[in-house]
Design a protein around this motif. Structure first.
Motif, PDB file in Angstrom:
ATOM      1  N   MET A 138     -51.228 -57.839  49.923  1.00 52.31           N
ATOM      2  CA  MET A 138     -50.233 -58.902  50.083  1.00 52.31           C
ATOM      3  C   MET A 138     -50.861 -60.178  50.616  1.00 52.31           C
ATOM      4  O   MET A 138     -50.301 -61.258  50.459  1.00 52.31           O
ATOM      5  N   VAL A 139     -52.017 -60.049  51.282  1.00 53.38           N
ATOM      6  CA  VAL A 139     -52.678 -61.251  51.801  1.00 53.38           C
ATOM      7  C   VAL A 139     -53.900 -61.623  50.972  1.00 53.38           C
ATOM      8  O   VAL A 139     -54.440 -62.737  51.120  1.00 53.38           O
ATOM      9  N   TRP A 140     -54.349 -60.709  50.125  1.00 54.07           N
ATOM     10  CA  TRP A 140     -55.456 -61.027  49.198  1.00 54.07           C
ATOM     11  C   TRP A 140     -55.263 -60.174  47.951  1.00 54.07           C
ATOM     12  O   TRP A 140     -55.517 -58.976  47.935  1.00 54.07           O
ATOM     13  N   SER A 141     -54.767 -60.779  46.891  1.00 53.54           N
ATOM     14  CA  SER A 141     -54.319 -60.049  45.706  1.00 53.54           C
ATOM     15  C   SER A 141     -55.384 -59.173  45.049  1.00 53.54           C
ATOM     16  O   SER A 141     -55.028 -58.150  44.441  1.00 53.54           O
ATOM     17  N   PRO A 142     -56.688 -59.520  45.076  1.00 52.73           N
ATOM     18  CA  PRO A 142     -57.662 -58.613  44.437  1.00 52.73           C
ATOM     19  C   PRO A 142     -57.622 -57.179  44.986  1.00 52.73           C
ATOM     20  O   PRO A 142     -58.032 -56.249  44.285  1.00 52.73           O
ATOM     21  N   LEU A 163     -66.508 -61.181  49.841  1.00 54.07           N
ATOM     22  CA  LEU A 163     -65.787 -61.800  48.728  1.00 54.07           C
ATOM     23  C   LEU A 163     -64.501 -62.467  49.215  1.00 54.07           C
ATOM     24  O   LEU A 163     -64.143 -63.564  48.741  1.00 54.07           O
ATOM     25  N   ALA A 164     -63.794 -61.807  50.133  1.00 56.02           N
ATOM     26  CA  ALA A 164     -62.579 -62.406  50.675  1.00 56.02           C
ATOM     27  C   ALA A 164     -62.899 -63.673  51.455  1.00 56.02           C
ATOM     28  O   ALA A 164     -62.135 -64.659  51.413  1.00 56.02           O
ATOM     29  N   PHE A 165     -64.018 -63.675  52.161  1.00 56.39           N
ATOM     30  CA  PHE A 165     -64.433 -64.863  52.918  1.00 56.39           C
ATOM     31  C   PHE A 165     -64.719 -66.027  51.978  1.00 56.39           C
ATOM     32  O   PHE A 165     -64.310 -67.169  52.229  1.00 56.39           O
ATOM     33  N   ILE A 166     -65.425 -65.720  50.876  1.00 51.96           N
ATOM     34  CA  ILE A 166     -65.732 -66.770  49.904  1.00 51.96           C
ATOM     35  C   ILE A 166     -64.447 -67.322  49.292  1.00 51.96           C
ATOM     36  O   ILE A 166     -64.343 -68.506  48.979  1.00 51.96           O
ATOM     37  N   ASP A 167     -63.440 -66.428  49.151  1.00 58.84           N
ATOM     38  CA  ASP A 167     -62.162 -66.813  48.546  1.00 58.84           C
ATOM     39  C   ASP A 167     -61.220 -67.437  49.574  1.00 58.84           C
ATOM     40  O   ASP A 167     -60.051 -67.681  49.269  1.00 58.84           O
TER      41      ASP A 167
END
Length: 808
Positions: free
Chosen positions: A586-590, A764-768
């Motif tokens: 819900m906070v990061w769709s991937p 990856l989440a950090f980059i996004d």
């Protein structure tokens, strides 16, 4: 087997086949049959087995002489019958007509819908086609005569046939070695399970042996069959007159009487053995103390004590230990000839200890207050002790017949009391509701551990006895009938209690458990309700070259480890963890990619539960189609619920996958080399054993390296990590040695993969710019990594301390 309320021992002889007369009848006239049956009855036999359908007048003569008839229905089983559809239909009509010709006759013991389909024919058609065809014949018989019993007479060459629907398990066995004969019957008992086993043909395979040899052989075969718990034995054959397939046997000497019906020595030998079924009456039996421990057992203990009062055993006492019951248990016990001992409520193990300490018998047998014994229970228990060096003996526990929906579901649900066998005779574990021990063995191990108040005491006492180097035996004929839980609440409470008992056992016996927290049985579990994993491997049959093996058995490859893991209660923790990760989507769709994985994880136990429930045998015609569906449905639900109950009990007592059974001190987990100078020579294996003992004294769980491993020992820190050791010894002359020990941490591959995966996802989440998801994923990666380091550190600290203690 029972005839009404009376136990029935099938003591039989084969009758025929005979050359048909001019009228086509395959039996001599009523006069000859009447004389034969009168002599058969006077010889102590109560059953005749025919290979063709008898006329009604023969059944009437059997009834007049108190004989049962095992009716064989002949058909073309020695050819490839399934290749001809018209022949198949003819066989079915013949079976139906045969049953209708003598349906409901009181002299009929059972119908045999086949006899020794040759192994080559079974192999030609395939196992499943033959099994399905026999099932069709079974249904034909039941439709024609619903109250009849049905069997198929198998033999070792097609032992692999799976026929769980049969009412009676019958085998023709010709083995002229007493040891092999008795051993094979024990195997057949485990194949038969809860059903009665009858040796449908026994005798000499070398049919030209003399009468004296035949008499001796038949004597021990009959006695071995009943001593091994068979419900019956049928000797081949009544006379030397034998006809089959258009020819007569002229020179074979296999009958108990000659062609002119003169009795032979073998008849007297068999008669004497049958009159002493199941054991000679003059045998010296040991005194046995039966202990019943009860806490608020008033609902069922009357059945227990009534069953004990009907035991057919010459020297036993009954001790009831009332463990502080608040109901009418003591009042019920006083109605029977028992010794009542009342104590405050101290738990099951204390009650069991009170029982054996007050016992006067050299053998102490335990039965639960919700079970009752077969009348020959103690006889078979005592026989096993008398013929072995076992320090403990157990037997099966069978649920009484009950037509209730929930009760029948619980019988086929997981978590019931089962036995674990290392072989057909030696047990690793026997259930507490049916176990007996030599009193000296209980004294030697100090009795039952008081920490086990409600469950787990039976497993613990078995392990204690085995740790002494003694063995525990199993006898399939030492039967007790054990009630199952009758409501969802009591079933949940029982399974939760079992989970707590497993946690207590793991604290005492950590080496018996794997890293996840499950008992690693060396033997095989037997009983109903065992959960089976989803299987992908095929069944394999050992046929031998050209299908010529004499003993053809069924084997199945082990299911993949992944499918076994899905059966563990801890799988529900995996589902919970995947749910948390999916929620982070819900906070990061991937992260929503985990949803299909979560769905598969949820579906796996559901599919496993449905598969297990669908495979339970419900052959009783007392169930309607709707009730069968309900039993299957409730059983599937219990398969899903039982792991949750067990997991709840385990977690509340500290048995979780995240537990540690190692030092809490911190030691940097890294590669270390330790050098220890020794002035006194010692063998390398002795030094490794000494280190093992030092580790175990600290409660560490260790595992030796295998034949192809580069390490000697592995010390478990926890589920996430461990420590491995390798040792070498330098010889310096004069008996002096330099001991070299190298240790290195080992993070288990799945944990390493998960940790790296979360670290990558965090990046990856950090980059996004998904800061919340990145922080949560990073926290998970750190948590897994820290836990792995902590487990390796705990193992390292424990190992270093053990080495310092042992090597000084």
């Amino acid at each position: 087997m029972y005839a009404g309320n009376k136990k029935l021992w099938v003591r039989g002889v084969t009758y025929g086949t005979f050359r048909p007369g001019v009228d086509g009848c395959e039996y001599a006239g009523p006069g000859v049959v009447r004389k034969d049956f009168s002599r058969i009855a006077s010889a102590g036999m109560n059953t005749v087995r025919t290979y063709t359908v008898p006329p009604l007048w023969l059944l009437e003569i059997a009834r007049e002489n108190g004989l049962y008839v095992m009716v064989g229905i002949p058909w073309e089983q020695h050819i490839a019958f399934l290749d001809d559809s018209e022949r198949v239909e003819t066989i079915k009509r013949r079976v139906h007509d045969a049953v209708m010709s003598c349906a409901a006759h009181p002299a009929v013991l059972c119908f045999a819908v086949g006899n020794e389909i040759p192994a080559s024919i079974v192999r030609w058609h395939g196992r499943r086609r033959i099994e399905n065809f026999i099932r069709e014949l079974y249904d034909i018989v039941k439709n024609a005569d619903p109250e009849s019993l049905v069997t198929y007479v198998n033999f070792p060459t097609t032992e692999y046939l799976q026929l769980p629907f049969l009412d009676i398990v019958c085998y023709n066995v010709y083995l002229e070695s007493k040891e092999r004969f008795a051993s094979y019957i024990l195997r057949l008992q485990n194949i038969a399970g809860d059903r009665p086993l009858i040796m449908a043909e026994i005798g000499l395979d070398s049919l030209r042996n003399g009468d004296d040899a035949q008499a001796k052989s038949l004597d021990w075969q009959v006695r071995s069959a009943f001593a091994s718990g068979c419900a019956g034995a049928i000797v081949f054959a009544w006379t030397d007159e034998w006809h089959r397939g258009g020819y007569d046997v002229e020179d074979w000497n296999f009958g108990l009487t000659t062609r002119d019906r003169k009795p032979k020595q073998s008849l007297f030998s068999v008669s004497r053995a049958f009159h002493e079924v199941p054991f000679p009456p003059e045998r010296a039996w040991p005194r046995i103390s039966v202990v019943v421990c009860s806490y608020n057992g008033s609902r069922t203990i009357r059945d227990t004590l009534q069953g004990l009062s009907r035991l057919d055993y010459p020297d036993y006492e009954v001790i009831v230990v009332n463990d502080g019951s608040r109901d009418s248990t003591p009042e019920i016990a006083r109605e029977f000839d028992v010794r009542l001992i009342s104590t405050e409520n101290r738990g099951l193990s204390n009650a069991r200890n009170t029982g054996w300490q007050e016992a006067t018998g050299e053998i102490v047998a335990y039965i639960d207050d919700d079970a009752y014994p077969d009348k020959d229970w103690l006889t078979y228990i005592a026989h096993t002790f008398l013929t072995s060096t076992f320090m403990g003996v157990g037997g099966p526990n069978i649920a009484p017949s009950d037509n209730g929906i929930f009760t029948n579901s619980v019988v086929h649900a997981p978590g019931g009391p089962v036995h674990v066998l290392l072989s057909d005779r030696v047990a690793e574990h026997i259930a507490g509701c049916n176990m007996a021990f030599r009193r000296e063995a209980l004294s030697a191990v100090g009795g039952f551990d008081p920490r086990f108040r409600t469950a787990g005491d039976d497993v613990d006492i078995c392990w204690q006895i085995q740790e002494k180097g003694w063995e525990i035996g199993f006898n399939a004929a030492a039967v007790v009938w054990h009630y199952r839980r009758g409501s969802l609440k009591t079933y949940w409470k029982q399974q939760r209690g079992y989970g707590q008992a497993e946690a207590l056992l793991e604290q005492k016996w950590p080496q018996k458990y794997n890293a996840v927290g499950h008992i690693t049985w060396e033997g095989r579990l037997y009983g109903k309700g065992l959960s089976q994993p989803i299987r992908t491997g095929k069944w394999r049959i050992y046929h031998g070259v050209w299908g010529t093996a004499l003993f053809q058995r069924l084997y199945q490859a082990q299911p993949p480890l992944f499918f076994s893991i899905m059966m563990m209660p801890e799988w529900y923790l995996v589902i919970a963890f995947l749910s948390v990760v999916a929620a982070m989507g819900m906070v990061w769709s991937p992260l929503l990619f985990i949803l299909p994985v979560l769905a598969a994880a949820v579906c796996a136990p559901v599919i496993q539960a449905i598969t297990n429930a669908a495979n339970i045998p419900l052959y009783s015609r007392s169930f309607s189609t709707w009730n069968r569906f309900r039993i299957h449905a409730v059983t599937a639900c219990l398969h899903l619920m039982q792991p949750v109950a067990r997991l709840t009990g385990r977690l509340c007592r500290g048995l979780s996958p995240f537990r540690r059974r190692a030092s809490s001190d911190f030691s940097l987990p890294c590669v270390r080399t330790i050098r220890i100078w020794k002035e006194q020579w010692r063998d390398a294996s002795d030094r490794v054993t000494a280190i093992e003992n030092a580790l175990r004294s600290q409660g560490a769980v260790i595992k030796r390296g295998g034949d192809f491993d580069h390490h000697d020992l592995e010390v478990r820190g926890g589920l996430f990590g461990s420590l491995r050791l390798r040792m070498a010894i330098e010889e310096h002359g004069g008996g002096r040695q330099m001991v070299l020990i190298r240790s290195w941490p080992k993070v288990h591959a799945p944990i390493l993969f998960v940790t790296i995966s979360f670290a990558v996802l965090c990046g990856l989440a950090f980059i996004d710019h998904a800061w919340i998801a990145s922080a949560l994923l990073g926290a998970l990666a750190i948590m897994f990594g820290a836990r792995a380091i902590g487990d390796c550190s705990a193992a390292t600290s424990t190992c270093l301390h053990a080495i310092r203690t042992e090597e000084g």
